[in-house]
Design a protein around this motif. Sequence first.
Motif, PDB file in Angstrom:
ATOM      1  N   SER A 123      10.400  14.247 -46.431  1.00 53.97           N
ATOM      2  CA  SER A 123      10.628  14.647 -47.818  1.00 53.97           C
ATOM      3  C   SER A 123      10.493  16.152 -47.971  1.00 53.97           C
ATOM      4  O   SER A 123      11.275  16.802 -48.668  1.00 53.97           O
ATOM      5  CB  SER A 123       9.632  13.945 -48.747  1.00 53.97           C
ATOM      6  OG  SER A 123       9.836  12.551 -48.761  1.00 53.97           O
ATOM      7  N   LEU A 124       9.478  16.714 -47.309  1.00 53.71           N
ATOM      8  CA  LEU A 124       9.285  18.157 -47.372  1.00 53.71           C
ATOM      9  C   LEU A 124      10.385  18.907 -46.642  1.00 53.71           C
ATOM     10  O   LEU A 124      10.971  19.861 -47.163  1.00 53.71           O
ATOM     11  CB  LEU A 124       7.924  18.525 -46.772  1.00 53.71           C
ATOM     12  CG  LEU A 124       6.694  18.348 -47.655  1.00 53.71           C
ATOM     13  CD1 LEU A 124       5.430  18.541 -46.842  1.00 53.71           C
ATOM     14  CD2 LEU A 124       6.729  19.327 -48.822  1.00 53.71           C
ATOM     15  N   LEU A 125      10.672  18.474 -45.419  1.00 53.75           N
ATOM     16  CA  LEU A 125      11.607  19.218 -44.589  1.00 53.75           C
ATOM     17  C   LEU A 125      13.060  19.068 -45.022  1.00 53.75           C
ATOM     18  O   LEU A 125      13.897  19.879 -44.653  1.00 53.75           O
ATOM     19  CB  LEU A 125      11.461  18.790 -43.126  1.00 53.75           C
ATOM     20  CG  LEU A 125      10.100  19.080 -42.479  1.00 53.75           C
ATOM     21  CD1 LEU A 125      10.145  18.787 -40.983  1.00 53.75           C
ATOM     22  CD2 LEU A 125       9.696  20.530 -42.710  1.00 53.75           C
ATOM     23  N   ALA A 126      13.345  18.038 -45.827  1.00 52.44           N
ATOM     24  CA  ALA A 126      14.725  17.835 -46.280  1.00 52.44           C
ATOM     25  C   ALA A 126      15.205  18.985 -47.154  1.00 52.44           C
ATOM     26  O   ALA A 126      16.409  19.208 -47.284  1.00 52.44           O
ATOM     27  CB  ALA A 126      14.843  16.519 -47.041  1.00 52.44           C
ATOM     28  N   SER A 127      14.275  19.711 -47.763  1.00 53.92           N
ATOM     29  CA  SER A 127      14.674  20.839 -48.613  1.00 53.92           C
ATOM     30  C   SER A 127      14.073  22.142 -48.100  1.00 53.92           C
ATOM     31  O   SER A 127      13.794  23.060 -48.863  1.00 53.92           O
ATOM     32  CB  SER A 127      14.237  20.590 -50.059  1.00 53.92           C
ATOM     33  OG  SER A 127      12.843  20.382 -50.129  1.00 53.92           O
ATOM     34  N   VAL A 128      13.882  22.206 -46.784  1.00 53.76           N
ATOM     35  CA  VAL A 128      13.308  23.399 -46.159  1.00 53.76           C
ATOM     36  C   VAL A 128      14.369  24.146 -45.359  1.00 53.76           C
ATOM     37  O   VAL A 128      15.210  23.543 -44.713  1.00 53.76           O
ATOM     38  CB  VAL A 128      12.126  23.013 -45.237  1.00 53.76           C
ATOM     39  CG1 VAL A 128      11.775  24.152 -44.284  1.00 53.76           C
ATOM     40  CG2 VAL A 128      10.910  22.644 -46.070  1.00 53.76           C
ATOM     41  N   ARG A 129      14.316  25.473 -45.430  1.00 60.02           N
ATOM     42  CA  ARG A 129      15.106  26.318 -44.541  1.00 60.02           C
ATOM     43  C   ARG A 129      14.133  27.194 -43.774  1.00 60.02           C
ATOM     44  O   ARG A 129      13.146  27.682 -44.339  1.00 60.02           O
ATOM     45  CB  ARG A 129      16.087  27.189 -45.333  1.00 60.02           C
ATOM     46  CG  ARG A 129      17.098  26.408 -46.142  1.00 60.02           C
ATOM     47  CD  ARG A 129      18.358  27.209 -46.403  1.00 60.02           C
ATOM     48  NE  ARG A 129      18.120  28.477 -47.073  1.00 60.02           N
ATOM     49  CZ  ARG A 129      19.039  29.442 -47.188  1.00 60.02           C
ATOM     50  NH1 ARG A 129      20.232  29.280 -46.634  1.00 60.02           N
ATOM     51  NH2 ARG A 129      18.764  30.560 -47.827  1.00 60.02           N
ATOM     52  N   ALA A 130      14.406  27.407 -42.507  1.00 58.65           N
ATOM     53  CA  ALA A 130      13.518  28.218 -41.680  1.00 58.65           C
ATOM     54  C   ALA A 130      14.333  29.012 -40.681  1.00 58.65           C
ATOM     55  O   ALA A 130      15.501  28.692 -40.410  1.00 58.65           O
ATOM     56  CB  ALA A 130      12.501  27.332 -40.963  1.00 58.65           C
ATOM     57  N   ASP A 131      13.719  30.056 -40.129  1.00 55.86           N
ATOM     58  CA  ASP A 131      14.432  30.846 -39.138  1.00 55.86           C
ATOM     59  C   ASP A 131      14.616  30.035 -37.858  1.00 55.86           C
ATOM     60  O   ASP A 131      13.822  29.122 -37.574  1.00 55.86           O
ATOM     61  CB  ASP A 131      13.677  32.144 -38.845  1.00 55.86           C
ATOM     62  CG  ASP A 131      12.320  31.910 -38.202  1.00 55.86           C
ATOM     63  OD1 ASP A 131      12.240  31.909 -36.953  1.00 55.86           O
ATOM     64  OD2 ASP A 131      11.343  31.725 -38.944  1.00 55.86           O
ATOM     65  N   PRO A 132      15.651  30.309 -37.076  1.00 60.27           N
ATOM     66  CA  PRO A 132      15.945  29.511 -35.866  1.00 60.27           C
ATOM     67  C   PRO A 132      14.816  29.492 -34.852  1.00 60.27           C
ATOM     68  O   PRO A 132      14.694  28.549 -34.074  1.00 60.27           O
ATOM     69  CB  PRO A 132      17.189  30.209 -35.282  1.00 60.27           C
ATOM     70  CG  PRO A 132      17.825  30.896 -36.442  1.00 60.27           C
ATOM     71  CD  PRO A 132      16.684  31.334 -37.315  1.00 60.27           C
ATOM     72  N   GLY A 133      13.969  30.523 -34.866  1.00 64.75           N
ATOM     73  CA  GLY A 133      12.891  30.581 -33.889  1.00 64.75           C
ATOM     74  C   GLY A 133      11.687  29.735 -34.236  1.00 64.75           C
ATOM     75  O   GLY A 133      10.743  29.627 -33.446  1.00 64.75           O
TER      76      GLY A 133
END
Length: 357
Positions: free
Chosen positions: A260-270
């Motif tokens: 649920s949290l990660l479905a709307s998360v963006r993060a750098d490729p690293g």
Amino acid sequence: MPASRRRRWGLRAAALLAGLVLTTGGVGHAVINAAEHGVDRVDPFRGLRDRPEAGSGLNILLIGTDSREGLTAEERERYHLGNASCYCADTILLLHLSASGDRATVVSLPRDSYATLPEHTFAVSGAHHAPHADKLNAALSHGGPPLMVRTVEDMTGLHVDHYVEVSFTGFVRAVDEVGGVEVCTPRPLRDEQAGLDLPAGTSRLDGAEALAYVRARHVDGASDLGRMRRQQEFMAAFAEEAISGGLLLDPARLGTVVRSLLASVRADPGFGAEEMLRLAEALRDFRPSDARFASVPVEDTARAVPGLGSTVAWDERAAERLFTALDEDRPLPSGPGPAPAPGNEPASAEPATGVAC
């Protein structure tokens, strides 16, 4: 629960959550490896030059955005969000983890901080913008994650190692998945614009109520600074709920909350599964005294600037001491500077009619 005991438990919960979720019985490894594929990737370091040198430890820029993506019209109405979104940074946190893995500091940066946005290409129109004054949260809408990283680095002198961005959607659904989160307010909190209406005392908040609680800016004269304290307080309460509610011992529920949290998360490729797991291992032996919440020290909470309105002006000397300590991987300085930890404000800040939390 006495305030001092609740603060100790809140710190323990916040410190343990990151480590235990990822290390207990191998469950966390499987959850993170599976959920990693649901994280959108963004390059926040694209085109950045002349950046501060990396210091000791790890700096992660955490951004909560006002994006309504993924919410239905009914949900937007229920959450008092409206339809408009400027893709602005609603919450800005800088998480510093010591190189030894025995200390963590979360510093809140006021979204209305007076800032100078570096030269950039305006994301909406493609027009070239020379450096100009604006509020810190506007950096995201003007130039996306790269401009936000560059602006934060310019203001703090710190090298940002990783970037994580989360929208309203994941926050609301994660709170609902854990069965709500309990908070205690010494006095009633009401903010019609955010949809917040809480009595004094203890309340269990569902996702919609929790969103109103962390977004409200018109419940007292503290405005954004009061909201930052509530956000920090809520982070510890969410962690406590996850631990005391048995979430970590239930792989199915744990996986649902993480997704649920990660479905709307963006993060750098690293910042992938391997880095998350390495981070969790470093946090595994945290003690309650090793985690600290702080805010950038400010000189003026309502400095009027033509064209910008009311802005937050930092106490530059005290802020420099704070960020120098982080850059050198030292504990935060004592004395003037960071705001008190959530729930540790002077007793005089609460009205006599309030209740003890």
